[in-house]
Design an enzyme around this catalytic site. Structure first.
Site, PDB file in Angstrom:
ATOM      1  N   GLU A 133       1.045  -1.283  -0.024  1.00 28.87           N
ATOM      2  CA  GLU A 133      -0.006  -0.058  -0.065  1.00 28.87           C
ATOM      3  C   GLU A 133       1.007   1.273  -0.241  1.00 28.87           C
ATOM      4  OE1 GLU A 133      -3.955  -0.986   2.048  1.00 28.87           O
ATOM      5  OE2 GLU A 133      -2.500  -1.214   3.434  1.00 28.87           O
ATOM      6  N   HIS A 249      -8.723  10.084   3.352  1.00 29.14           N
ATOM      7  CA  HIS A 249      -8.522   8.767   2.539  1.00 29.14           C
ATOM      8  C   HIS A 249      -8.571   9.657   1.210  1.00 29.14           C
ATOM      9  CE1 HIS A 249      -8.173   5.150   0.608  1.00 29.14           C
ATOM     10  NE2 HIS A 249      -7.673   4.779   1.552  1.00 29.14           N
ATOM     11  N   ARG A 295      -0.635   8.880   1.640  1.00 24.65           N
ATOM     12  CA  ARG A 295      -2.198   9.307   1.568  1.00 24.65           C
ATOM     13  C   ARG A 295      -2.193  10.931   1.600  1.00 24.65           C
ATOM     14  NH1 ARG A 295      -5.248   5.287   5.506  1.00 24.65           N
ATOM     15  NH2 ARG A 295      -4.887   3.654   4.028  1.00 24.65           N
ATOM     16  N   HIS A 356     -11.185  10.300   7.193  1.00 29.24           N
ATOM     17  CA  HIS A 356     -11.168   8.505   7.477  1.00 29.24           C
ATOM     18  C   HIS A 356     -10.191   8.251   8.856  1.00 29.24           C
ATOM     19  CE1 HIS A 356     -10.283   4.401   6.094  1.00 29.24           C
ATOM     20  NE2 HIS A 356      -9.006   4.816   5.996  1.00 29.24           N
ATOM     21  N   ARG A 391      -0.741   8.949   9.051  1.00 31.51           N
ATOM     22  CA  ARG A 391      -0.787   7.589   9.314  1.00 31.51           C
ATOM     23  C   ARG A 391      -0.121   6.800   8.116  1.00 31.51           C
ATOM     24  NH1 ARG A 391      -5.139   3.098   9.011  1.00 31.51           N
ATOM     25  NH2 ARG A 391      -5.877   4.611   7.394  1.00 31.51           N
TER      26      ARG A 391
HETATM   27  C1  LIG Z   1     -13.685   1.828   5.682  1.00 31.07           C
HETATM   28  C2  LIG Z   1     -12.505   1.729   6.669  1.00 31.07           C
HETATM   29  C3  LIG Z   1     -11.370   0.873   6.083  1.00 31.07           C
HETATM   30  C4  LIG Z   1     -10.234   1.048   6.953  1.00 31.07           C
HETATM   31  N1  LIG Z   1      -9.208   0.122   6.650  1.00 31.07           N
HETATM   32  C5  LIG Z   1      -8.034  -0.019   7.445  1.00 31.07           C
HETATM   33  C6  LIG Z   1      -7.158  -1.085   7.045  1.00 31.07           C
HETATM   34  O1  LIG Z   1      -7.159  -1.836   6.010  1.00 31.07           O
HETATM   35  N2  LIG Z   1      -6.303  -1.022   8.019  1.00 31.07           N
HETATM   36  C7  LIG Z   1      -5.860  -0.569   9.045  1.00 31.07           C
HETATM   37  O2  LIG Z   1      -4.903  -0.745   9.682  1.00 31.07           O
HETATM   38  N3  LIG Z   1      -6.998   0.350   9.212  1.00 31.07           N
HETATM   39  C8  LIG Z   1      -7.788   0.463   8.455  1.00 31.07           C
HETATM   40  N4  LIG Z   1      -8.999   1.582   8.812  1.00 31.07           N
HETATM   41  C9  LIG Z   1      -8.753   2.144  10.296  1.00 31.07           C
HETATM   42  C10 LIG Z   1      -9.149   1.035  11.235  1.00 31.07           C
HETATM   43  O3  LIG Z   1     -10.183   0.645  10.968  1.00 31.07           O
HETATM   44  C11 LIG Z   1      -9.449   1.817  12.704  1.00 31.07           C
HETATM   45  O4  LIG Z   1      -8.447   3.146  13.039  1.00 31.07           O
HETATM   46  C12 LIG Z   1      -9.494   0.986  13.883  1.00 31.07           C
HETATM   47  O5  LIG Z   1     -10.139  -0.128  13.441  1.00 31.07           O
HETATM   48  C13 LIG Z   1      -9.706   1.508  15.138  1.00 31.07           C
HETATM   49  O6  LIG Z   1     -10.019   0.501  16.063  1.00 31.07           O
HETATM   50  P1  LIG Z   1     -10.586   1.018  17.540  1.00 31.07           P
HETATM   51  O7  LIG Z   1     -10.791  -0.380  18.213  1.00 31.07           O
HETATM   52  O8  LIG Z   1      -9.769   2.148  18.149  1.00 31.07           O
HETATM   53  O9  LIG Z   1     -11.978   1.610  17.279  1.00 31.07           O
HETATM   54  P2  LIG Z   1     -13.375   1.076  16.544  1.00 31.07           P
HETATM   55  O10 LIG Z   1     -13.038  -0.092  15.734  1.00 31.07           O
HETATM   56  O11 LIG Z   1     -13.844   2.048  15.977  1.00 31.07           O
HETATM   57  O12 LIG Z   1     -14.277   0.826  17.695  1.00 31.07           O
HETATM   58  C14 LIG Z   1     -14.654   1.678  18.766  1.00 31.07           C
HETATM   59  C15 LIG Z   1     -15.487   1.149  19.709  1.00 31.07           C
HETATM   60  O13 LIG Z   1     -16.214   2.039  20.339  1.00 31.07           O
HETATM   61  C16 LIG Z   1     -17.311   1.984  20.709  1.00 31.07           C
HETATM   62  N5  LIG Z   1     -17.926   3.295  21.132  1.00 31.07           N
HETATM   63  C17 LIG Z   1     -17.876   4.602  20.413  1.00 31.07           C
HETATM   64  N6  LIG Z   1     -18.356   5.538  21.231  1.00 31.07           N
HETATM   65  C18 LIG Z   1     -18.937   5.094  22.266  1.00 31.07           C
HETATM   66  C19 LIG Z   1     -19.823   5.597  23.247  1.00 31.07           C
HETATM   67  N7  LIG Z   1     -19.895   6.880  23.319  1.00 31.07           N
HETATM   68  N8  LIG Z   1     -20.203   4.637  24.117  1.00 31.07           N
HETATM   69  C20 LIG Z   1     -19.895   3.411  24.102  1.00 31.07           C
HETATM   70  N9  LIG Z   1     -19.063   2.730  23.018  1.00 31.07           N
HETATM   71  C21 LIG Z   1     -18.825   3.656  22.198  1.00 31.07           C
HETATM   72  C22 LIG Z   1     -18.004   1.541  19.249  1.00 31.07           C
HETATM   73  O14 LIG Z   1     -19.375   1.158  19.100  1.00 31.07           O
HETATM   74  C23 LIG Z   1     -16.873   0.492  18.824  1.00 31.07           C
HETATM   75  O15 LIG Z   1     -17.493  -0.598  19.503  1.00 31.07           O
HETATM   76  C24 LIG Z   1      -9.879   1.588   7.975  1.00 31.07           C
HETATM   77  C25 LIG Z   1     -11.180   2.434   8.622  1.00 31.07           C
HETATM   78  C26 LIG Z   1     -12.290   2.550   7.808  1.00 31.07           C
HETATM   79  C27 LIG Z   1     -13.277   3.196   8.368  1.00 31.07           C
END
Ligand SMILES: Cc1cc2nc3c(=O)[nH]c(=O)nc-3n(C[C@H](O)[C@H](O)[C@H](O)COP(=O)(O)OP(=O)(O)OC[C@H]3O[C@@H](n4cnc5c(N)ncnc54)[C@H](O)[C@@H]3O)c2cc1C
Length: 540
Positions: A133, A249, A295, A356, A391
Site C-alpha cells: 500500500e 483517505h 496518503r 478517514h 498514518r
Molecule cells: C472503511 C475503513 C477502512 C479501513 N481500513 C483499514 C485497514 O485496512 N487497515 C488498518 O490498519 N486500518 C484501517 N482502517 C482504520 C481502522 O479500521 C481503525 O483505525 C481501527 O479499526 C480503530 O479501532 P478501534 O478499536 O480504536 O476503534 P473502533 O473499531 O472504531 O471501535 C470503537 C468502539 O467504540 C464504541 N464506542 C464509540 N463511542 C462510544 C460511546 N459513546 N459509548 C460506548 N461505546 C462507544 C463503538 O461502538 C465501537 O465498538 C479503516 C477504517 C475505515 C473506516
C-alpha cells in the site's frame, strides 16, 4: 511543547446523584468493542471481572469496515527497520521512534495470535498473501476475505471474547462521561434504553472508542465514529494531542445516493491509476511515487486537481489490470460498484477524498496509560506517537492490537492491587437549569450543518480565514447546544462532535505550517521550528 486550553461548558453532560442512579461494580471497564477494546478484553484473566460497553452491537466499529489489512514485516526479504523507516517517513517528523519500533516489532506476533484465534487470512502457495500500500516499500500487508480484512478479524475476535468466562458485554450502551474523583478515574456513567443511566465503578478503565470521521460531511467512517471518546477524555481532564491531524483517505466512492464507501489503497497497490476527468494520469505531476505516494500527498493532489479541472471527483482506472486478479482481490469493492452499474475491471470509478482516520487523541505512554491515573486508552482514540503527522496505511489495526494488549495487561496488573469495596463515592453532577426542551432543536439539521462547515473550512486545504470562520460558527452552535441537558445519545453525540470540532480548529489555527495531513494554504511549507506535538486540555 505548545499547550492549548479550552473551557468545556460542563464537566458532565448530564446531572446525576448517587442516591438516584443504579450502581454496578467491576474490576475493569472497557469502553469500545473494536479491535483495541476486544484485544484488551482478551488479555484480562479470571478472577478479574470485565465489562465491555459498546454503543451499538459488538460487530459495529471502524475495525469491522477495515479493508486493506494489517501491516507487518512478514516477508523474509522485508524487516522491522524498513517497516519502521516507512512509518517514520510518512509521519513527517512527528513519530515517536521508540513507539514505532515497539509496534512494528510486535506486528508478526500480533498477526500470528489472530490466526490462532481463528482469523483466516488470505494465502498464496501456503504462505500469507501480502500486498503493498501507499508509503510502504515492501509488500507487507496481510489481508483477509480479499478486501474485507476487518470483517474477518472482528469475527474471530468477537467469537473469542464471547467465550471469556469473566466478561460481560453491554451492547447498545453509551458512555456519557468518565467519572473522576481526587484525580483518579473511577469508571463511567453510561446509559442504555433498558436501564437508563447507570454508574459503573471500575478499578481501572480502558477507553477504546475509536475515531471521529462523522464530524465531516464526507467520511468513510460508520455512524459510531462521533468522537465520543475524545470528548469524554477531554472533559475528564486528560491531555489530548495533535487534534489538527485528521487523515483524509484519497479514494472514497463518489456516486450520488451511495454511502461514502472506501476504495482501498490496495487497489492502487495492485496497480490502479488515478485519472482526472480528461483522462490525464495526474499523479505524475505531483510525486515520483505516482499513485503510491503517502496518503496526505495523494489526497492533496486530488483536491488540487479537482479545483484545476472544476470537476467534483477524479477516477480510479483498473482497466489495464488482469480482470481475474481484480475480481479475486477486490470482491467486496466489485460488488459495491456493481450495485451502481459499474464493472471495476472496465469502468472508471469516481472517487474523491473523505475524512478517514483521526490521528490526534488522548496522549498515552508505551503501555497505554493516559495522563489520568486509572484511565488507559488504546486504538484510534489515542495519540501514541506511532503515526506522527500522517498514518501509514494498515498501521492502525496493528496499533489497536499492540496497545489493546498492553493496556489490558497493565490495567489487570494495576487492578489486582485494589481491594473490592462495593461502595459508591459521593460523586454527583449538578448545574443550574438550562434549556431542557430538546424538541426545539433539530439535531439532524445541526449535525449536517456541522459536517458541511468542517468539510468546507477544516478539510484537506485550510487557511486562517476559513478556520476562524469555522471557529465562530462552532462557538455559536455550542452556546445553545452545550447548555442543554439531553436525554439520549443523539444529543450527547452532537455535543461531543461540537466540542471535538472546536479542539480540531484550535489545533489547526495554532499550527501555522503544513505538515502531513494538515495543509495550510497560507503556510504551505513545513517549518522545522514547529516539528513538535500540540497538546490541548481543559482549562482548570
Ligand atoms: C472503511 C475503513 C477502512 C479501513 N481500513 C483499514 C485497514 O485496512 N487497515 C488498518 O490498519 N486500518 C484501517 N482502517 C482504520 C481502522 O479500521 C481503525 O483505525 C481501527 O479499526 C480503530 O479501532 P478501534 O478499536 O480504536 O476503534 P473502533 O473499531 O472504531 O471501535 C470503537 C468502539 O467504540 C464504541 N464506542 C464509540 N463511542 C462510544 C460511546 N459513546 N459509548 C460506548 N461505546 C462507544 C463503538 O461502538 C465501537 O465498538 C479503516 C477504517 C475505515 C473506516
Amino acid at each position: 511543547m505548545p499547550k492549548l486550553h479550552i473551557v468545556p461548558a460542563h464537566r458532565y453532560l448530564v446531572r446525576f446523584h448517587p442516591k438516584r442512579i443504579s450502581h454496578v461494580f467491576t474490576d475493569i471497564l472497557i469502553v469500545g468493542s473494536g479491535i483495541a477494546g476486544l484485544r484488551a478484553a482478551l488479555e484480562i484473566k479470571p478472577p478479574m471481572q470485565v465489562i465491555v460497553v459498546s454503543k451499538d452491537v459488538l460487530s459495529q466499529s471502524n475495525s469491522a469496515y477495515a479493508q486493506g489489512g494489517i501491516a507487518g514485516a512478514l516477508d523474509p526479504v522485508d524487516d522491522f527497520t524498513s517497516h519502521a523507516a516507512d512509518t517514520i517517513a510518512a509521519g513527517k517528523g512527528l513519530c515517536d521512534e521508540h513507539i514505532v519500533e515497539l509496534v512494528v516489532r510486535e506486528a508478526p506476533d500480533r498477526i500470528q495470535e489472530l490466526i490462532e484465534w481463528g482469523a483466516v487470512f488470505d494465502t498464496e502457495n501456503g504462505e500469507l498473501a501480502l500486498t503493498q500500500e501507499g508509503g510502504h516499500s515492501h509488500r507487507r500487508v496481510a489481508h483477509a476475505l480479499g478486501d474485507a480484512t476487518g470483517k474477518e478479524v472482528m469475527r474471530a475476535l468477537i467469537a473469542s471474547a464471547r467465550r471469556l468466562p469473566n466478561a460481560d458485554f453491554w451492547e447498545q450502551t453509551f458512555i456519557i462521561d468518565l467519572l473522576t474523583h481526587e484525580g483518579r478515574c473511577r469508571g463511567a456513567v453510561v446509559w442504555n434504553r433498558g436501564h437508563g443511566k447507570t454508574i459503573i465503578w471500575a478499578k481501572e478503565t480502558i477507553l477504546a472508542t475509536g475515531g471521529a470521521g462523522q464530524i465531516f460531511r464526507e467520511t468513510t467512517n460508520p455512524s459510531i465514529a462521533t468522537a465520543d471518546g475524545h470528548a469524554v477524555a477531554f472533559r475528564a481532564g486528560a491531555v489530548l494531542r495533535d487534534m489538527e491531524f485528521m487523515q483524509f483517505h484519497p479514494t472514497v466512492l463518489y456516486i450520488a445516493g451511495s454511502s461514502r464507501h472506501l476504495i482501498s489503497e490496495a487497489v492502487r497497490g495492485e496497480g490502479a491509476y488515478l485519472r482526472d476527468c480528461s483522462g490525464h494520469r495526474f499523479m505524475e505531476d505531483y510525486s515520483p511515487r505516482f499513485e503510491l505516494a503517502p496518503r496526505d500527498e495523494v489526497s492533496h493532489a486530488i483536491a488540487v486537481q479537482m479545483e484545476k479541472t472544476r470537476h467534483p471527483c477524479v477516477y480510479l482506472d483498473l482497466s489495464h489490470l488482469d480482470a481475474k486478479l481484480v475480481r479475486d482481490r477486490f470482491p467486496h469493492i466489485g460488488k459495491v460498484c456493481a450495485d451502481f452499474g459499474l464493472d471495476i475491471t472496465r469502468d472508471l470509478i469516481p472517487v474523491r477524498p473523505g475524512a478517514h482516520y483521526m490521528i490526534g487523541g488522548a496522549v498515552v505512554d508505551a503501555e497505554g496509560r493516559t495522563t489520568i491515573p486509572g484511565l488507559w486508552a488504546a486504538g484510534e482514540v489515542t495519540s501514541s506517537g506511532l503515526h506522527g503527522a500522517n498514518r501509514l496505511a494498515s498501521n492502525s489495526l496493528l496499533e489497536g492490537l499492540v496497545f489493546g494488549r498492553s493496556s489490558g495487561r497493565g490495567a489487570a496488573q494495576s487492578a489486582a492491587s485494589f481491594q473490592d469495596t462495593y461502595s459508591a463515592l459521593a460523586l454527583s453532577s449538578d448545574w443550574q437549569h438550562g434549556p431542557h426542551d430538546d424538541d426545539e432543536l433539530n439535531l439532524l439539521d445541526l449535525r449536517n450543518s456541522l459536517g458541511s462547515e468542517m468539510w468546507r473550512d477544516v478539510g484537506i486545504r485550510r487557511d486562517r480565514a476559513g478556520l476562524e470562520s469555522a471557529e465562530r460558527q462552532v462557538d455559536f452552535w455550542n452556546r445553545y447546544v452545550a447548555a442543554r441537558e439531553f436525554a439520549d445519545p443523539r444529543g450527547w453525540e452532537l455535543q461531543n462532535m461540537l466540542l471535538v470540532s472546536r479542539l480540531m480548529i484550535a489545533g489547526a489555527l495554532a499550527r501555522r505550517e503544513s505538515r502531513g495531513t494538515h495543509f495550510r494554504r497560507d503556510f504551505p511549507q513545513s517549518d522545522p521550528a514547529q516539528a513538535e506535538h500540540m497538546e490541548i486540555c481543559a482549562a482548570e
